[in-house]
Scaffold this motif. Structure first.
Motif, PDB file in Angstrom:
ATOM      1  N   LEU A  23    -138.382  40.287 -65.564  1.00 35.80           N
ATOM      2  CA  LEU A  23    -139.923  40.145 -65.506  1.00 35.80           C
ATOM      3  C   LEU A  23    -140.502  39.399 -66.661  1.00 35.80           C
ATOM      4  N   ASP A  24    -139.928  39.542 -67.745  1.00 34.43           N
ATOM      5  CA  ASP A  24    -140.400  39.018 -68.983  1.00 34.43           C
ATOM      6  C   ASP A  24    -140.039  37.302 -68.752  1.00 34.43           C
ATOM      7  N   LEU A  25    -138.841  37.153 -68.308  1.00 34.87           N
ATOM      8  CA  LEU A  25    -138.441  35.753 -68.199  1.00 34.87           C
ATOM      9  C   LEU A  25    -139.443  35.191 -66.827  1.00 34.87           C
ATOM     10  N   LYS A  26    -139.854  35.741 -65.858  1.00 33.76           N
ATOM     11  CA  LYS A  26    -140.675  35.243 -65.000  1.00 33.76           C
ATOM     12  C   LYS A  26    -142.008  35.009 -65.577  1.00 33.76           C
ATOM     13  N   LYS A  27    -142.380  35.793 -66.422  1.00 28.99           N
ATOM     14  CA  LYS A  27    -143.816  35.584 -67.254  1.00 28.99           C
ATOM     15  C   LYS A  27    -143.594  34.335 -67.902  1.00 28.99           C
ATOM     16  N   GLU A  28    -142.397  34.198 -68.817  1.00 27.90           N
ATOM     17  CA  GLU A  28    -142.368  33.063 -69.530  1.00 27.90           C
ATOM     18  C   GLU A  28    -142.055  31.853 -68.538  1.00 27.90           C
ATOM     19  N   LEU A  29    -141.461  31.696 -67.276  1.00 28.73           N
ATOM     20  CA  LEU A  29    -141.529  30.741 -66.482  1.00 28.73           C
ATOM     21  C   LEU A  29    -142.611  30.070 -66.026  1.00 28.73           C
ATOM     22  N   MET A  30    -143.763  31.124 -65.765  1.00 29.72           N
ATOM     23  CA  MET A  30    -144.958  30.831 -65.525  1.00 29.72           C
ATOM     24  C   MET A  30    -145.753  30.192 -66.652  1.00 29.72           C
ATOM     25  N   ASN A  31    -145.443  30.638 -67.930  1.00 30.74           N
ATOM     26  CA  ASN A  31    -146.213  29.903 -68.874  1.00 30.74           C
ATOM     27  C   ASN A  31    -145.561  28.650 -69.097  1.00 30.74           C
ATOM     28  N   LEU A  32    -144.413  28.517 -68.985  1.00 24.33           N
ATOM     29  CA  LEU A  32    -143.639  26.966 -69.000  1.00 24.33           C
ATOM     30  C   LEU A  32    -144.237  26.075 -67.896  1.00 24.33           C
ATOM     31  N   SER A  44    -138.720  19.847 -71.357  1.00 27.70           N
ATOM     32  CA  SER A  44    -138.817  20.086 -70.055  1.00 27.70           C
ATOM     33  C   SER A  44    -137.354  20.833 -69.260  1.00 27.70           C
ATOM     34  N   SER A  45    -136.357  20.829 -70.188  1.00 27.23           N
ATOM     35  CA  SER A  45    -135.184  21.374 -69.801  1.00 27.23           C
ATOM     36  C   SER A  45    -135.579  23.104 -69.850  1.00 27.23           C
ATOM     37  N   ALA A  46    -136.363  23.671 -70.510  1.00 27.75           N
ATOM     38  CA  ALA A  46    -136.507  24.884 -70.636  1.00 27.75           C
ATOM     39  C   ALA A  46    -136.925  25.638 -69.364  1.00 27.75           C
ATOM     40  N   LEU A  47    -137.578  24.701 -68.483  1.00 23.72           N
ATOM     41  CA  LEU A  47    -137.747  25.247 -67.089  1.00 23.72           C
ATOM     42  C   LEU A  47    -136.247  25.587 -66.212  1.00 23.72           C
ATOM     43  N   LYS A  48    -135.629  24.690 -66.350  1.00 18.89           N
ATOM     44  CA  LYS A  48    -134.476  24.759 -65.681  1.00 18.89           C
ATOM     45  C   LYS A  48    -133.304  26.237 -66.725  1.00 18.89           C
ATOM     46  N   LYS A  49    -133.323  26.121 -67.727  1.00 10.85           N
ATOM     47  CA  LYS A  49    -132.591  27.068 -68.504  1.00 10.85           C
ATOM     48  C   LYS A  49    -133.444  28.431 -68.147  1.00 10.85           C
ATOM     49  N   LYS A  51    -135.043  29.328 -65.373  1.00  9.58           N
ATOM     50  CA  LYS A  51    -134.593  29.792 -64.115  1.00  9.58           C
ATOM     51  C   LYS A  51    -133.236  30.222 -63.676  1.00  9.58           C
ATOM     52  N   LYS A  52    -132.296  29.616 -64.404  1.00 11.32           N
ATOM     53  CA  LYS A  52    -131.021  29.857 -64.370  1.00 11.32           C
ATOM     54  C   LYS A  52    -130.715  31.354 -65.000  1.00 11.32           C
ATOM     55  N   ALA A  53    -131.323  31.537 -66.170  1.00  8.59           N
ATOM     56  CA  ALA A  53    -131.384  33.011 -66.767  1.00  8.59           C
ATOM     57  C   ALA A  53    -131.870  33.794 -65.817  1.00  8.59           C
TER      58      ALA A  53
END
Length: 71
Positions: A23-32, A44-49, A51-53
């Motif tokens: 859930l925390d990573l999904k929130k972070e992904l939304m912010n990214l 921009s590689s933070a998006l891919k990282k 998603k992979k996590a």
């Protein structure tokens, strides 16, 4: 996420801990994604990282459920 210590912690983590981390990573992904769309994202590689996590954690969550039901 690739760190060996992190992986060992995930193997012993409970279902609730893994779910909260997802859930925390999904929130972070939304912010990214918001940052990326507004042009403020530097890495921009933070998006891919991220998603992979999330995918890795979902895999651990599935494996933990399967192992516990087989016992």
């Amino acid at each position: 996420m690739k760190d060996t210590k992190d992986i060992l912690k995930l193997k012993t983590a409970s279902k609730e801990e893994i779910s909260s981390k997802i859930l925390d990573l999904k929130k972070e992904l939304m912010n990214l994604r918001f940052s990326h769309n507004t042009g403020n994202l530097k890495d921009s590689s933070a998006l891919k990282k991220t998603k992979k996590a999330i995918a890795t954690l979902k895999g651990f969550l599935t494996n933990n459920v399967e192992v516990k039901t087989k016992k």
